[in-house]
Write a protein that holds these residues in place. Structure first.
Motif, mmCIF file in Angstrom:
data_model
loop_
_atom_site.group_PDB
_atom_site.id
_atom_site.type_symbol
_atom_site.label_atom_id
_atom_site.label_comp_id
_atom_site.label_asym_id
_atom_site.label_seq_id
_atom_site.Cartn_x
_atom_site.Cartn_y
_atom_site.Cartn_z
ATOM 1 N N THR A 136 -16.075 -24.021 21.606
ATOM 2 C CA THR A 136 -15.751 -25.103 23.167
ATOM 3 C C THR A 136 -14.392 -25.457 22.977
ATOM 4 O O THR A 136 -14.429 -25.339 23.952
ATOM 5 C CB THR A 136 -16.779 -25.565 23.772
ATOM 6 N N GLY A 137 -13.596 -24.786 21.954
ATOM 7 C CA GLY A 137 -12.289 -25.782 21.578
ATOM 8 C C GLY A 137 -11.068 -24.483 21.859
ATOM 9 O O GLY A 137 -11.538 -23.719 21.845
ATOM 10 N N GLU A 138 -10.094 -24.625 21.558
ATOM 11 C CA GLU A 138 -9.132 -23.990 21.872
ATOM 12 C C GLU A 138 -8.873 -22.744 20.428
ATOM 13 O O GLU A 138 -9.138 -23.251 19.561
ATOM 14 C CB GLU A 138 -7.297 -24.992 22.241
ATOM 15 N N VAL A 139 -8.526 -21.743 20.796
ATOM 16 C CA VAL A 139 -8.238 -20.110 19.891
ATOM 17 C C VAL A 139 -6.796 -20.323 19.650
ATOM 18 O O VAL A 139 -6.557 -19.534 20.724
ATOM 19 C CB VAL A 139 -9.367 -19.357 19.679
ATOM 20 N N TYR A 140 -5.810 -20.477 18.928
ATOM 21 C CA TYR A 140 -4.339 -19.714 19.120
ATOM 22 C C TYR A 140 -4.591 -18.370 18.019
ATOM 23 O O TYR A 140 -5.228 -18.455 17.028
ATOM 24 C CB TYR A 140 -3.218 -21.157 18.575
ATOM 25 N N CYS A 141 -3.601 -17.865 18.064
ATOM 26 C CA CYS A 141 -3.283 -16.052 16.599
ATOM 27 C C CYS A 141 -1.743 -16.438 17.746
ATOM 28 O O CYS A 141 -1.368 -16.068 18.013
ATOM 29 C CB CYS A 141 -4.265 -15.304 17.552
ATOM 30 N N ASP A 142 -1.628 -15.286 16.328
ATOM 31 C CA ASP A 142 -0.395 -14.895 16.382
ATOM 32 C C ASP A 142 -0.456 -13.359 17.121
ATOM 33 O O ASP A 142 -1.534 -12.411 16.960
ATOM 34 C CB ASP A 142 0.738 -14.501 15.074
ATOM 35 N N GLN A 143 0.812 -12.676 17.917
ATOM 36 C CA GLN A 143 1.177 -11.421 18.815
ATOM 37 C C GLN A 143 2.914 -11.275 18.194
ATOM 38 O O GLN A 143 3.666 -12.277 17.641
ATOM 39 C CB GLN A 143 0.839 -12.023 19.659
ATOM 40 N N PRO A 144 2.875 -9.636 18.192
ATOM 41 C CA PRO A 144 4.711 -9.892 18.356
ATOM 42 C C PRO A 144 5.079 -10.508 19.678
ATOM 43 O O PRO A 144 6.386 -10.970 18.519
ATOM 44 C CB PRO A 144 4.348 -8.164 18.787
ATOM 45 N N SER A 145 4.712 -11.100 20.305
ATOM 46 C CA SER A 145 6.030 -12.018 20.960
ATOM 47 C C SER A 145 5.666 -13.631 20.441
ATOM 48 O O SER A 145 6.288 -14.746 20.672
ATOM 49 C CB SER A 145 5.566 -11.906 22.481
ATOM 50 N N GLY A 146 4.744 -14.225 19.783
ATOM 51 C CA GLY A 146 4.781 -14.866 18.838
ATOM 52 C C GLY A 146 3.116 -16.006 19.393
ATOM 53 O O GLY A 146 2.337 -15.041 19.160
ATOM 54 N N GLN A 147 2.916 -17.216 19.361
ATOM 55 C CA GLN A 147 2.344 -17.586 18.839
ATOM 56 C C GLN A 147 1.506 -17.348 20.806
ATOM 57 O O GLN A 147 1.936 -18.031 21.074
ATOM 58 C CB GLN A 147 2.092 -19.261 18.132
ATOM 59 N N ILE A 148 0.266 -17.706 19.940
ATOM 60 C CA ILE A 148 -0.206 -17.592 21.740
ATOM 61 C C ILE A 148 -1.296 -18.034 22.157
ATOM 62 O O ILE A 148 -2.190 -17.763 21.135
ATOM 63 C CB ILE A 148 -0.282 -15.990 22.406
ATOM 64 N N ARG A 149 -2.561 -18.749 22.806
ATOM 65 C CA ARG A 149 -3.354 -19.523 23.163
ATOM 66 C C ARG A 149 -4.319 -17.958 23.119
ATOM 67 O O ARG A 149 -4.871 -16.965 24.174
ATOM 68 C CB ARG A 149 -3.716 -20.464 24.719
ATOM 69 N N PHE A 150 -5.284 -18.306 22.802
ATOM 70 C CA PHE A 150 -6.526 -15.962 23.137
ATOM 71 C C PHE A 150 -7.492 -17.271 23.530
ATOM 72 O O PHE A 150 -8.497 -17.907 23.196
ATOM 73 C CB PHE A 150 -6.706 -16.299 21.512
ATOM 74 N N GLU A 151 -7.452 -16.644 25.004
ATOM 75 C CA GLU A 151 -8.821 -16.027 25.462
ATOM 76 C C GLU A 151 -8.955 -14.702 26.461
ATOM 77 O O GLU A 151 -9.808 -14.934 27.220
ATOM 78 C CB GLU A 151 -8.300 -17.527 27.111
ATOM 79 N N ALA A 152 -8.772 -13.860 25.199
ATOM 80 C CA ALA A 152 -9.225 -13.044 26.016
ATOM 81 C C ALA A 152 -11.378 -12.517 25.787
ATOM 82 O O ALA A 152 -11.678 -11.693 26.606
ATOM 83 C CB ALA A 152 -8.148 -11.167 25.738
ATOM 84 N N MET A 153 -11.013 -12.389 25.616
ATOM 85 C CA MET A 153 -12.772 -13.193 24.295
ATOM 86 C C MET A 153 -12.919 -13.976 23.989
ATOM 87 O O MET A 153 -12.307 -15.325 24.118
ATOM 88 C CB MET A 153 -13.249 -12.389 23.132
#
Length: 176
Positions: A136-153
């Motif tokens: 239930t917490g927050e997840v962050y990941c890398d993407q080509p544009s930089g770090q994002i909060r991962f909320e797609a799934m």
């Protein structure tokens, strides 16, 4: 009838898994998903199950190993991603067998403390019935544009030793 489960090197076995992914997740299907724009990590290992009746690939599960950061602590985890079952092979237990094999493989890595996967709402009950718990917490990941909060799934965790249920996770790389 016996079912053979192969666990192979991720990059070397992609050629075998790719046709199944294209058949299930063709461009027209992917483009409609909330995660269509996400760049994904490549699996370290792959669980592959052939259909006993025709020998073609029935199911795939990617296995990922990574040191992440949970609440400012480095933790070695195992991940599951790219769970794919051929349409005519669904509801035969192949995904459950492949996920069990993936978890068994992660357990064999003494450094892995917990497992992590991401799934869509229609799969929540499937994973919960197999011992996975919502994170239930927050997840962050890398993407080509930089770090994002991962909320797609939605993230789910599995106790190898003990999995956190909340907090902040930095995947320290691409999602799986």
């Amino acid at each position: 009838m016996s079912i053979e489960i192969d666990i192979l090197n991720g990059d070397a076995s992609w050629q075998r898994a790719e046709p199944l992914h294209r058949a299930v997740w063709g461009r027209k299907v992917v483009d409609k998903q909330p995660w269509a724009h996400i760049e994904w990590a490549h699996a370290d290992l792959r669980v592959l199950i052939d259909a006993p009746d025709d020998g073609g690939l029935a199911c795939h599960v990617g296995i990922y190993f990574r040191t992440i950061i949970w609440n400012r602590h480095k933790v070695h985890v195992g991940g599951i991603g790219g769970v794919t079952t051929r349409e005519d092979c669904r509801r035969r237990g192949y995904a459950s067998l492949a996920i069990d094999a993936a978890v068994h493989t992660m357990r064999a890595n003494d450094a892995v403390k917990f497992a992590l996967l991401f799934c869509e709402p229609h799969n929540f009950a499937f994973y919960q019935a197999r011992g996975w718990h919502p994170f239930t917490g927050e997840v962050y990941c890398d993407q080509p544009s930089g770090q994002i909060r991962f909320e797609a799934m939605a993230p789910f965790v599995y106790d190898i030793v003990r999995a956190p249920r909340d907090g902040k996770i930095d995947l320290c790389g691409l999602p799986w």
